[in-house]
Scaffold this motif. Sequence first.
Motif, PDB file in Angstrom:
ATOM      1  N   GLU A 490       0.831  -1.201   0.000  1.00  0.00           N
ATOM      2  CA  GLU A 490       0.000   0.000   0.000  1.00  0.00           C
ATOM      3  C   GLU A 490       0.864   1.250   0.000  1.00  0.00           C
ATOM      4  O   GLU A 490       0.551   2.238  -0.677  1.00  0.00           O
ATOM      5  N   ASP A 491       1.961   1.195   0.734  1.00  0.00           N
ATOM      6  CA  ASP A 491       2.887   2.319   0.771  1.00  0.00           C
ATOM      7  C   ASP A 491       3.520   2.557  -0.605  1.00  0.00           C
ATOM      8  O   ASP A 491       3.632   3.702  -1.060  1.00  0.00           O
ATOM      9  N   LEU A 492       3.909   1.462  -1.273  1.00  0.00           N
ATOM     10  CA  LEU A 492       4.457   1.602  -2.629  1.00  0.00           C
ATOM     11  C   LEU A 492       3.424   2.185  -3.587  1.00  0.00           C
ATOM     12  O   LEU A 492       3.742   3.034  -4.431  1.00  0.00           O
ATOM     13  N   ASP A 493       2.181   1.733  -3.473  1.00  0.00           N
ATOM     14  CA  ASP A 493       1.131   2.239  -4.358  1.00  0.00           C
ATOM     15  C   ASP A 493       0.900   3.732  -4.148  1.00  0.00           C
ATOM     16  O   ASP A 493       0.698   4.494  -5.112  1.00  0.00           O
ATOM     17  N   GLU A 494       0.914   4.167  -2.883  1.00  0.00           N
ATOM     18  CA  GLU A 494       0.748   5.595  -2.607  1.00  0.00           C
ATOM     19  C   GLU A 494       1.905   6.391  -3.202  1.00  0.00           C
ATOM     20  O   GLU A 494       1.715   7.492  -3.725  1.00  0.00           O
ATOM     21  N   ALA A 495       3.102   5.821  -3.123  1.00  0.00           N
ATOM     22  CA  ALA A 495       4.263   6.509  -3.694  1.00  0.00           C
ATOM     23  C   ALA A 495       4.130   6.647  -5.200  1.00  0.00           C
ATOM     24  O   ALA A 495       4.489   7.685  -5.780  1.00  0.00           O
ATOM     25  N   MET A 496       3.610   5.619  -5.866  1.00  0.00           N
ATOM     26  CA  MET A 496       3.481   5.658  -7.320  1.00  0.00           C
ATOM     27  C   MET A 496       2.518   6.748  -7.777  1.00  0.00           C
ATOM     28  O   MET A 496       2.690   7.343  -8.836  1.00  0.00           O
ATOM     29  N   THR A 497       1.499   7.042  -6.963  1.00  0.00           N
ATOM     30  CA  THR A 497       0.522   8.059  -7.356  1.00  0.00           C
ATOM     31  C   THR A 497       1.116   9.461  -7.328  1.00  0.00           C
ATOM     32  O   THR A 497       0.626  10.361  -8.003  1.00  0.00           O
ATOM     33  N   SER A 498       2.166   9.651  -6.549  1.00  0.00           N
ATOM     34  CA  SER A 498       2.748  10.992  -6.424  1.00  0.00           C
ATOM     35  C   SER A 498       4.108  11.131  -7.086  1.00  0.00           C
ATOM     36  O   SER A 498       4.601  12.253  -7.270  1.00  0.00           O
ATOM     37  N   VAL A 499       4.727  10.007  -7.483  1.00  0.00           N
ATOM     38  CA  VAL A 499       6.098  10.096  -7.970  1.00  0.00           C
ATOM     39  C   VAL A 499       6.197  10.827  -9.305  1.00  0.00           C
ATOM     40  O   VAL A 499       7.197  11.506  -9.569  1.00  0.00           O
ATOM     41  N   ALA A 500       5.187  10.746 -10.138  1.00  0.00           N
ATOM     42  CA  ALA A 500       5.252  11.429 -11.430  1.00  0.00           C
ATOM     43  C   ALA A 500       5.323  12.942 -11.239  1.00  0.00           C
ATOM     44  O   ALA A 500       6.140  13.625 -11.858  1.00  0.00           O
ATOM     45  N   ALA A 501       4.464  13.455 -10.365  1.00  0.00           N
ATOM     46  CA  ALA A 501       4.478  14.896 -10.103  1.00  0.00           C
ATOM     47  C   ALA A 501       5.785  15.310  -9.444  1.00  0.00           C
ATOM     48  O   ALA A 501       6.370  16.351  -9.780  1.00  0.00           O
ATOM     49  N   ALA A 502       6.261  14.481  -8.527  1.00  0.00           N
ATOM     50  CA  ALA A 502       7.494  14.817  -7.823  1.00  0.00           C
ATOM     51  C   ALA A 502       8.682  14.816  -8.764  1.00  0.00           C
ATOM     52  O   ALA A 502       9.599  15.627  -8.626  1.00  0.00           O
ATOM     53  N   SER A 503       8.685  13.907  -9.750  1.00  0.00           N
ATOM     54  CA  SER A 503       9.843  13.796 -10.639  1.00  0.00           C
ATOM     55  C   SER A 503      10.033  15.040 -11.481  1.00  0.00           C
ATOM     56  O   SER A 503      11.137  15.340 -11.913  1.00  0.00           O
ATOM     57  N   ARG A 504       8.944  15.813 -11.705  1.00  0.00           N
ATOM     58  CA  ARG A 504       9.089  17.024 -12.508  1.00  0.00           C
ATOM     59  C   ARG A 504       9.926  18.079 -11.788  1.00  0.00           C
ATOM     60  O   ARG A 504      10.580  18.899 -12.414  1.00  0.00           O
ATOM     61  N   SER A 505       9.884  18.035 -10.445  1.00  0.00           N
ATOM     62  CA  SER A 505      10.641  19.027  -9.686  1.00  0.00           C
ATOM     63  C   SER A 505      11.833  18.427  -8.972  1.00  0.00           C
ATOM     64  O   SER A 505      12.510  19.106  -8.214  1.00  0.00           O
ATOM     65  N   PHE A 506      12.094  17.159  -9.217  1.00  0.00           N
ATOM     66  CA  PHE A 506      13.186  16.472  -8.512  1.00  0.00           C
ATOM     67  C   PHE A 506      14.540  17.030  -8.923  1.00  0.00           C
ATOM     68  O   PHE A 506      14.844  17.158 -10.113  1.00  0.00           O
ATOM     69  N   SER A 507      15.336  17.357  -7.932  1.00  0.00           N
ATOM     70  CA  SER A 507      16.695  17.852  -8.158  1.00  0.00           C
ATOM     71  C   SER A 507      17.664  16.691  -7.975  1.00  0.00           C
ATOM     72  O   SER A 507      17.738  16.110  -6.907  1.00  0.00           O
ATOM     73  N   SER A 508      18.381  16.362  -9.030  1.00  0.00           N
ATOM     74  CA  SER A 508      19.295  15.224  -8.979  1.00  0.00           C
ATOM     75  C   SER A 508      20.377  15.444  -7.932  1.00  0.00           C
ATOM     76  O   SER A 508      20.950  16.512  -7.823  1.00  0.00           O
ATOM     77  N   GLY A 509      20.652  14.415  -7.156  1.00  0.00           N
ATOM     78  CA  GLY A 509      21.685  14.485  -6.131  1.00  0.00           C
ATOM     79  C   GLY A 509      22.910  13.706  -6.538  1.00  0.00           C
ATOM     80  O   GLY A 509      22.983  13.123  -7.612  1.00  0.00           O
ATOM     81  N   ARG A 510      23.917  13.713  -5.662  1.00  0.00           N
ATOM     82  CA  ARG A 510      25.133  12.961  -5.930  1.00  0.00           C
ATOM     83  C   ARG A 510      25.647  12.389  -4.623  1.00  0.00           C
ATOM     84  O   ARG A 510      25.325  12.878  -3.545  1.00  0.00           O
ATOM     85  N   LEU A 511      26.452  11.341  -4.753  1.00  0.00           N
ATOM     86  CA  LEU A 511      27.101  10.726  -3.615  1.00  0.00           C
ATOM     87  C   LEU A 511      28.570  11.114  -3.637  1.00  0.00           C
ATOM     88  O   LEU A 511      29.207  11.106  -4.691  1.00  0.00           O
ATOM     89  N   ASP A 512      29.090  11.485  -2.491  1.00  0.00           N
ATOM     90  CA  ASP A 512      30.460  11.981  -2.422  1.00  0.00           C
ATOM     91  C   ASP A 512      31.448  10.850  -2.648  1.00  0.00           C
ATOM     92  O   ASP A 512      31.487   9.890  -1.892  1.00  0.00           O
ATOM     93  N   LEU A 513      32.243  10.961  -3.689  1.00  0.00           N
ATOM     94  CA  LEU A 513      33.262   9.963  -3.999  1.00  0.00           C
ATOM     95  C   LEU A 513      34.622  10.339  -3.417  1.00  0.00           C
ATOM     96  O   LEU A 513      35.604   9.630  -3.605  1.00  0.00           O
ATOM     97  N   ARG A 514      34.659  11.446  -2.709  1.00  0.00           N
ATOM     98  CA  ARG A 514      35.933  11.917  -2.192  1.00  0.00           C
ATOM     99  C   ARG A 514      36.025  11.754  -0.682  1.00  0.00           C
ATOM    100  O   ARG A 514      36.726  12.499  -0.001  1.00  0.00           O
ATOM    101  N   ALA A 515      35.280  10.768  -0.143  1.00  0.00           N
ATOM    102  CA  ALA A 515      35.296  10.545   1.302  1.00  0.00           C
ATOM    103  C   ALA A 515      36.684  10.134   1.754  1.00  0.00           C
ATOM    104  O   ALA A 515      37.089  10.416   2.844  1.00  0.00           O
TER     105      ALA A 515
END
Length: 515
Positions: A490-515
Amino acid sequence: MDTQRLSTSGKNDDGGGDQRRIIVVSNRGPLEHFVDEQGELRHRTAGGGVATALSSVAESVPLTWIASALSEGDREAARRGPIYLGRGKRLRLVAADRGALDLFYNHFCNPLLWFLQHSLYDNGYLRPQLIEKAPEAWERGYLPINQALAEAAAAEARGRGDCRGVMLHDYHLYAAPLFIRNLCPRVALQHFVHIPWPSLEAWQLLPRPIVDSIHEGLLANDSVVFQNEASAQQFLVSCWSFVPDARIDFSQSVIRHRGRSIRVWANPMAVNVFELRARLASPEAERYREALQAEAGERTIVRVDRMDPSKNILGGFRAFGRLLQERPEWRGRVKFLAFLVPSRTSIPEYRAYAENVLKLVDEINARYGSPGWSPIKVFYEQNRLQALVGLTLYDVLLVNSLADGMNLVAKEGPAVNQTDGALVLSTTAGAFEELRDGAIAVRADDVENTARALHTALSLGDDQRRERAYLLRRALFRHDLGRWLRLMLEDLDEAMTSVAAASRSFSSGRLDLRA
């Protein structure tokens, strides 16, 4: 242990009807592969709590399970392609670079993250050199393995039109969600963390870039799920401290970060009671039952654990030794059957711990044993069915872990026990939150307290045993595996209903490779 020949044929894959498929990603898969004496590639059921629990999930919904190829047999299976498990289920093994896998598993995940998250860094298990080498293990091991598994998951998600979402599991994969999100922004991501989320003090032992990247990785999910509410709340505090641009809504358990909302909640892992009982109805189980009944005492204490310092096996045996010292009336009458599974034997801390446990067992048997009676019998092997049969026989089940996300043994025992046995359970085990009404509580670090609890449990009258056993079983059926899975889906299904809208404003992140 039952073994089967490997099948890469898709003929048994019925696609699961018109149900949507979920993609499960974990370090260990449901099967482990090996080549037999005839050169045939075969498989058997894998050990480990995550694989055991998720194997039951795999019986309920169509899925593709992505996992690391951990053995040479696994690598051969990966070379041959997807493994069809029938009824809409497939296993895809990812054979990553051996050097990267060694750094990932033996230098970062198990001797570092595991001890840190179980708050064992003050017990001498977190070696300073592990912290010193953490950046190398992170950059050359943890990140490449996470990226390889993430790329496999993203390929599956993009390649199918029926993807319900991606369900990631445990501390091995904190970086994977952000890799997946950057490759496949419109897929729903859910991460279940099986082990405790520790205090800020624990995370401050790691280099800050690694800590920041762990949190960034997890916040690429649509939801982050924990075994109990305490860990969920600690994660919120952790993000508040280490992710300055995250907005934390503590009242709603929601984190807003990079244009998205991440739900943080608890859903304790459950056991499949009916599957466990069905396994115990086999002829093989009956043979084990006859052999173990011959080993049992007038009263029988049982424990089932991986040989892991967090399980506090030493503390349990010390408490049993204290019981025999202070309560001599139990000598000759009580037997301790310990089903201990070898674990992570390539890591020095685990090897040393196993040696110390077995040495203590010998000392207790030598000190208190007598002709015809040995206080402790250890079964040091991977034999799940034998251990399950042992759980049917106990008068007392001891689970005294120093820290546990859940500890499914504490639930499996009451589910299959046939003697109305008592449960002695440490308050630091995740299962305590659900089982407190029927359990006898102990402080894991208090040997004297645990010895008294064992005496109390052994001395319970029949009515008291029945009442406590009833309360334990009631808790199991209130939140069974079916309910756990239903809430996750049910949690996954709720996420799917909102992920399309969220993806339009999603800011891509990065993982620090210089740890």
